[in-house]
Write an enzyme that holds these catalytic residues in place. Structure first.
Site, PDB file in Angstrom:
ATOM      1  N   ASP A 153       0.603   3.808 -20.877  1.00  0.00           N
ATOM      2  CA  ASP A 153      -0.775   4.214 -20.583  1.00  0.00           C
ATOM      3  C   ASP A 153      -0.733   5.381 -19.597  1.00  0.00           C
ATOM      4  O   ASP A 153      -1.435   5.400 -18.580  1.00  0.00           O
ATOM      5  CB  ASP A 153      -1.566   3.043 -19.993  1.00  0.00           C
ATOM      6  CG  ASP A 153      -3.080   3.275 -19.995  1.00  0.00           C
ATOM      7  OD1 ASP A 153      -3.532   4.245 -20.640  1.00  0.00           O
ATOM      8  OD2 ASP A 153      -3.803   2.505 -19.344  1.00  0.00           O
ATOM      9  N   TRP A 191       0.844  -1.194   0.000  1.00  0.00           N
ATOM     10  CA  TRP A 191       0.000   0.000   0.000  1.00  0.00           C
ATOM     11  C   TRP A 191       0.884   1.251   0.000  1.00  0.00           C
ATOM     12  O   TRP A 191       1.838   1.360   0.778  1.00  0.00           O
ATOM     13  CB  TRP A 191      -0.893   0.009   1.234  1.00  0.00           C
ATOM     14  CG  TRP A 191      -1.699   1.268   1.391  1.00  0.00           C
ATOM     15  CD1 TRP A 191      -1.459   2.304   2.244  1.00  0.00           C
ATOM     16  CD2 TRP A 191      -2.884   1.616   0.662  1.00  0.00           C
ATOM     17  NE1 TRP A 191      -2.413   3.281   2.106  1.00  0.00           N
ATOM     18  CE2 TRP A 191      -3.303   2.891   1.136  1.00  0.00           C
ATOM     19  CE3 TRP A 191      -3.615   0.982  -0.339  1.00  0.00           C
ATOM     20  CZ2 TRP A 191      -4.431   3.529   0.644  1.00  0.00           C
ATOM     21  CZ3 TRP A 191      -4.745   1.624  -0.828  1.00  0.00           C
ATOM     22  CH2 TRP A 191      -5.142   2.884  -0.351  1.00  0.00           C
TER      23      TRP A 191
END
Length: 291
Positions: free
Chosen positions: A195, A94
């Site tokens: 992307d 995380w």
């Protein structure tokens, strides 16, 4: 859901109790969760009915970027390679999000990433752009790669789903045939995120930029930069910082719409006709008329 998360966490060696989890917004392809255990905090993606290499492609892309020692990426801890119909999970460390402006550092580090190059263009494995399969192979010229592995698959996809037909199809086929008139054969072949829009970078609580959700390839850096301009989200400071490290290339302004065309075709094929007028505008710029 808790049992599934605990099963996956065992794969990364976390046998502690699950304290808390919650959905995380930010993408329409996967379900995503923040997961907290007694041992650590994780970002976990879930999907179903995806190809076996769906999460592997993302993990391999993040690893390739990480090996450049330039821009940060989250650390991948585990990914599933599902059989047809099975649920699949991707587990990462995380990264606590922050709100500092890191445009200058991001520009510098993306430019440094683009200095990692290959002698050929493309990639040795298929990836994904959104939920669409992105076939790749190595080619000796950039124009061949862009024609065969970027524009033609989107043309065929659009013909199949009826988004590309009539005059639009004629113009796109003509543009693809004449692509070498505008696209350089031998630009720098840089490692590209593939992307790079504003939803695919984040700033940590410490103010460090991270790239996420790559669809990597080796190709013209102008291809990457053109997409950053398509939907906004990058500041003047980002581009100024990039130019301090790496050139945009003399062909950038001429090829920018052609590079943006690929991403507009992807959006047309994924989301429909709301992107059609933008596709048509670019086709009209390069192909005045068809027989």
């Amino acid at each position: 859901m808790e049992k599934s998360l605990q099963r996956v966490l065992l794969q990364v060696g976390d046998q502690s109790s699950l304290k808390h989890y919650r959905p995380v917004s930010g993408g329409d392809i996967n379900e995503s969760f923040y997961v907290e255990t007694e041992e650590g905090n994780y970002f976990i993606k879930k999907n179903k009915n995806v190809p076996s290499h769906f999460f592997q492609a993302e993990a391999d892309g993040l690893a390739a970027i990480d090996r450049t020692n330039t821009v940060h990426v989250p650390k991948v801890l585990h990914y599933d390679q599902p059989e047809q119909g099975e649920e699949a999970y991707l587990v990462m460390d995380w990264v606590e999000p922050g709100f500092k402006d890191a445009s200058i550092e991001l520009g510098h580090k993306v430019a440094l990433m683009h200095q990692h190059t290959s002698e050929r263009y493309g990639l040795g494995f298929s990836t994904f752009v959104g939920s669409l399969d992105q076939p790749n192979d190595w080619t000796n010229t950039w124009v061949d790669y862009y024609r065969e592995f970027r524009l033609k698959p989107q043309l065929n996809n659009g013909i199949e789903n009826h988004h590309i037909k009539g005059e639009r199809r004629k113009k796109l086929e003509s543009l693809i045939e004449r692509l070498g008139e505008w696209i350089p054969k031998y630009p720098n072949s840089s490692l590209l995120h593939g992307d790079l829009w504003s939803g695919n970078y984040m700033i940590s609580q410490e103010g460090t930029p991270f790239l996420i959700d790559p669809s990597i390839l080796y190709g013209d850096p102008a291809f990457e930069l053109a997409f950053t301009e398509l939907f906004g989200g990058f500041s003047h400071d980002f581009y100024h910082a990039y130019r301090e490290v790496h050139s945009f290339g003399d062909h950038y302004e001429e090829t920018k719409p052609l590079y943006q065309l690929f991403y507009l075709l992807v959006h047309l094929n994924l989301f429909g006709e709301s992107y059609g007028s933008s596709v048509d505008r670019i086709l009209k710029k390069y192909v005045k008329e068809t027989i």
